[in-house]
Design an enzyme around this catalytic site. Structure first.
Site, PDB file in Angstrom:
ATOM      1  N   ASP A  34     -26.639 -12.854 -11.349  1.00  0.00           N
ATOM      2  CA  ASP A  34     -25.680 -13.090 -10.270  1.00  0.00           C
ATOM      3  C   ASP A  34     -26.390 -12.884  -8.925  1.00  0.00           C
ATOM      4  O   ASP A  34     -27.004 -11.838  -8.695  1.00  0.00           O
ATOM      5  CB  ASP A  34     -24.523 -12.082 -10.447  1.00  0.00           C
ATOM      6  CG  ASP A  34     -23.502 -12.158  -9.326  1.00  0.00           C
ATOM      7  OD1 ASP A  34     -23.591 -13.092  -8.501  1.00  0.00           O
ATOM      8  OD2 ASP A  34     -22.624 -11.272  -9.286  1.00  0.00           O
ATOM      9  N   GLU A  84     -51.109  -5.151   6.473  1.00  0.00           N
ATOM     10  CA  GLU A  84     -51.538  -4.633   5.186  1.00  0.00           C
ATOM     11  C   GLU A  84     -51.846  -5.771   4.234  1.00  0.00           C
ATOM     12  O   GLU A  84     -52.055  -5.557   3.051  1.00  0.00           O
ATOM     13  CB  GLU A  84     -50.487  -3.687   4.610  1.00  0.00           C
ATOM     14  CG  GLU A  84     -49.155  -4.317   4.306  1.00  0.00           C
ATOM     15  CD  GLU A  84     -48.205  -3.326   3.641  1.00  0.00           C
ATOM     16  OE1 GLU A  84     -47.222  -2.957   4.281  1.00  0.00           O
ATOM     17  OE2 GLU A  84     -48.451  -2.936   2.503  1.00  0.00           O
ATOM     18  N   CYS A 116     -46.738  -0.389   5.793  1.00  0.00           N
ATOM     19  CA  CYS A 116     -45.866  -0.957   6.828  1.00  0.00           C
ATOM     20  C   CYS A 116     -45.839  -0.150   8.114  1.00  0.00           C
ATOM     21  O   CYS A 116     -45.214  -0.558   9.089  1.00  0.00           O
ATOM     22  CB  CYS A 116     -44.442  -1.074   6.300  1.00  0.00           C
ATOM     23  SG  CYS A 116     -44.322  -2.047   4.808  1.00  0.00           S
ATOM     24  N   THR A 157     -37.878  -9.130  -2.728  1.00  0.00           N
ATOM     25  CA  THR A 157     -38.122  -8.418  -1.462  1.00  0.00           C
ATOM     26  C   THR A 157     -39.432  -8.871  -0.823  1.00  0.00           C
ATOM     27  O   THR A 157     -40.033  -8.140  -0.061  1.00  0.00           O
ATOM     28  CB  THR A 157     -38.110  -6.881  -1.656  1.00  0.00           C
ATOM     29  OG1 THR A 157     -39.181  -6.502  -2.530  1.00  0.00           O
ATOM     30  CG2 THR A 157     -36.802  -6.401  -2.241  1.00  0.00           C
ATOM     31  N   SER A 206     -40.126   4.548  -4.706  1.00  0.00           N
ATOM     32  CA  SER A 206     -40.398   4.203  -3.299  1.00  0.00           C
ATOM     33  C   SER A 206     -39.153   4.407  -2.431  1.00  0.00           C
ATOM     34  O   SER A 206     -39.259   4.816  -1.267  1.00  0.00           O
ATOM     35  CB  SER A 206     -40.916   2.762  -3.182  1.00  0.00           C
ATOM     36  OG  SER A 206     -39.888   1.816  -3.394  1.00  0.00           O
ATOM     37  N   HIS A 238     -37.430   0.667   9.376  1.00  0.00           N
ATOM     38  CA  HIS A 238     -38.272  -0.252   8.602  1.00  0.00           C
ATOM     39  C   HIS A 238     -37.380  -0.855   7.518  1.00  0.00           C
ATOM     40  O   HIS A 238     -36.649  -0.126   6.846  1.00  0.00           O
ATOM     41  CB  HIS A 238     -39.459   0.484   7.973  1.00  0.00           C
ATOM     42  CG  HIS A 238     -40.119  -0.325   6.901  1.00  0.00           C
ATOM     43  ND1 HIS A 238     -40.598  -1.596   7.147  1.00  0.00           N
ATOM     44  CD2 HIS A 238     -40.331  -0.094   5.576  1.00  0.00           C
ATOM     45  CE1 HIS A 238     -41.082  -2.097   6.020  1.00  0.00           C
ATOM     46  NE2 HIS A 238     -40.929  -1.209   5.054  1.00  0.00           N
ATOM     47  N   LYS A 247     -29.026   2.585   3.534  1.00  0.00           N
ATOM     48  CA  LYS A 247     -29.216   3.822   2.767  1.00  0.00           C
ATOM     49  C   LYS A 247     -29.840   4.892   3.667  1.00  0.00           C
ATOM     50  O   LYS A 247     -29.465   6.060   3.620  1.00  0.00           O
ATOM     51  CB  LYS A 247     -30.142   3.571   1.571  1.00  0.00           C
ATOM     52  CG  LYS A 247     -29.543   2.783   0.424  1.00  0.00           C
ATOM     53  CD  LYS A 247     -30.604   2.599  -0.675  1.00  0.00           C
ATOM     54  CE  LYS A 247     -30.169   1.637  -1.760  1.00  0.00           C
ATOM     55  NZ  LYS A 247     -29.162   2.184  -2.676  1.00  0.00           N
ATOM     56  N   ASN A 281     -39.056  -9.027   3.629  1.00  0.00           N
ATOM     57  CA  ASN A 281     -39.932  -7.948   4.101  1.00  0.00           C
ATOM     58  C   ASN A 281     -41.119  -8.557   4.838  1.00  0.00           C
ATOM     59  O   ASN A 281     -41.772  -9.472   4.327  1.00  0.00           O
ATOM     60  CB  ASN A 281     -40.428  -7.098   2.921  1.00  0.00           C
ATOM     61  CG  ASN A 281     -41.024  -5.757   3.377  1.00  0.00           C
ATOM     62  OD1 ASN A 281     -41.187  -5.526   4.580  1.00  0.00           O
ATOM     63  ND2 ASN A 281     -41.333  -4.883   2.436  1.00  0.00           N
ATOM     64  N   SER A 314     -45.557   2.929   3.011  1.00  0.00           N
ATOM     65  CA  SER A 314     -45.780   3.572   1.711  1.00  0.00           C
ATOM     66  C   SER A 314     -47.146   4.216   1.651  1.00  0.00           C
ATOM     67  O   SER A 314     -48.100   3.804   2.304  1.00  0.00           O
ATOM     68  CB  SER A 314     -45.680   2.520   0.605  1.00  0.00           C
ATOM     69  OG  SER A 314     -44.334   2.188   0.396  1.00  0.00           O
TER      70      SER A 314
END
Ligand code: HMG
Length: 396
Positions: A34, A84, A116, A157, A206, A238, A247, A281, A314
């Site tokens: 979905d 990167e 990043c 992503t 992550s 970011h 989040k 991203n 990261s």
């Protein structure tokens, strides 16, 4: 609370993205799932996909060209290229861009790397250079192509974009304040060994690492005299995918015990998500694309408002800092142009996307010529005798 007694910050900000766009519905259909998982679950609708004849250099130069066309090159003695997805282990991608842009030889040009995060390192280094000599202006370019393995959970992503910004004294867009809060942790949440073209990632870990870093950087920011949550009007995070910003903001609200309700929280970040949702991203560029999105999509005049920035790379390194939007900033925006750039991308289907993804691995390590697929100001021609070759479509 300014850096030294001189006001320093971002004077102009421009962006570029890749030639192609894949609607994530194409990927969901291929995966047999979905599309709500992508559109709603991670908050991404599309992703930019690089054509054969574009890369971080062509996108970075295309973003920087807009800055130089408006401001000229006088006083720019430093170019910092953050990425990167570097194209050479020795030569800076910035030197290629510097050549394509026809900049003065009297310039220091380097590439910065820490996942990043490195565009923010570039910003902070630039502020130091300008604070020492306010006649100098520093061009920072952040450009990345986010690439995960086909059929992996990281695939939705991906994305591609570049931003360029000019750091000066008496900035017209955003004055960057001090202090900042830092947090570094030697972990393996996402990384890319030299022999790989796609990242290795421990996805769930992550997300947890990002949120823990936010807590660490915010804590140090406050302990160094940073303003309280309630004194910050908007936030730019970011954005590996836009749900991550939500989040993160929820976590910051919880850490600070702010009484802000869901609508209040959304209002502080939602305009910063508009472009990233469509681009995917863009690694180093992502947070500054979020800033551009906020400035260009907020219906209100943001002059005088304070923005909180959380930059995460990261591995990991992160930083929390703030900036204040300057009066008259709206006259500097390229809103119609930027929306048109997004709308003008060529839609591709799943098979075309997959072929472009596989092409990157197929030509790695040898000489090759690219097909002419793009119409932008700069082209990546391919590799001959191990040398990357580029072309500017018109004199700069
Ligand atoms: P996943 O396992 O495929 O997805 O991985 P999921 O099962 O966790 O589902 C994702 C969300 O969709 C969930 O929402 C589901 O409930 C929801 P959440 O609970 O998280 O709020 N969902 C749906 N919603 C609506 N309708 C549906 C539906 N189905 C499910 N039908 C993951 C997701 C992000 C882990 C994966 O894509 C990945 O590994 N991405 C790459 C890593 C990444 O982006 N990490 C972010 C933090 S690290 C970072 O930001 C640094 C980075 O930019 C690199 C750098 O610094 O260099 C990555």
């Amino acid at each position: 609370m300014t850096t030294a007694s001189i006001r320093v910050g971002i004077d102009d900000l421009a962006f570029a993205t890749a030639h192609n766009v894949l609607d994530l519905k194409e990927l969901a259909d291929h995966d047999g799932i979905d599309v709500g998982k992508f559109y709603v679950g991670i908050g991404q609708t599309q992703m930019s996909v690089a054509a054969e004849d574009e890369d971080i250099v062509t996108m970075g130069a295309a973003a920087a060209r807009q800055i130089l066309q408006r401001h000229g090159t006088t006083g720019i003695r430093t170019v910092l290229f953050a990425t990167e997805s570097g194209v050479d282990q020795s030569k800076s991608a910035g030197v290629y861009a510097h050549g394509l842009l026809g900049m003065s030889a009297h310039c220091r040009v380097v590439e910065l790397k820490q996942a990043c995060y490195s565009a923010t390192a570039g910003l902070q280094f630039a502020l130091g250079i300008v604070a020492r000599d306010p006649s100098e202006r520093v061009l920072v370019i952040a450009s990345d192509i986010a690439r995960y393995a086909l059929d992996s959970s990281g695939e939705p992503t991906q994305g591609a974009a570049a931003v360029a910004f000019l750091v000066t004294a008496d900035p017209s867009l955003i004055e960057i304040e001090s202090p900042t809060g830092l947090f570094t942790d030697d972990i393996h949440d996402f990384w890319r060994p030299n022999y790989r073209s796609a990242a290795v990632v421990d996805g769930k870990y992550s997300l947890a690492a990002y949120l823990q870093s936010l807590e660490g950087a915010w804590g140090e920011y406050r302990s160094r005299g940073g303003v309280s949550f309630g004194e910050i009007d908007r936030f730019c995070y970011h954005q590996p995918f836009t749900k991550m910003a939500k989040k993160a903001h929820d976590r910051l609200v919880a850490i600070t015990e702010s009484p802000l309700d869901a609508a209040g929280r959304a209002a502080q970040i939602e305009d910063s998500l508009t472009y990233n949702k469509q681009v995917g991203n863009s690694y180093t560029a992502s947070i500054y694309l979020g800033l551009l999105s906020l400035l260009e999509n907020a219906p209100d005049d943001l002059a005088g408002e304070r923005i909180g920035f959380f930059s995460y790379g990261s591995g990991s390194v992160s930083e929390f800092f703030t900036g204040v939007v300057q009066p008259g900033y709206r006259s500097l925006l390229r809103t119609e142009h930027d929306r048109q750039v997004l709308d003008a991308r060529r839609p591709i289907d799943y098979a075309q996307y997959r072929a472009l993804h596989e092409h990157v691995e197929a030509v790695r390590g040898g000489d090759f010529e690219t097909a002419a697929q793009t119409a932008g100001p700069f082209r990546f021609l391919g590799v001959r005798d191990d040398m990357r070759r580029y072309e500017a479509r018109e004199a700069q």
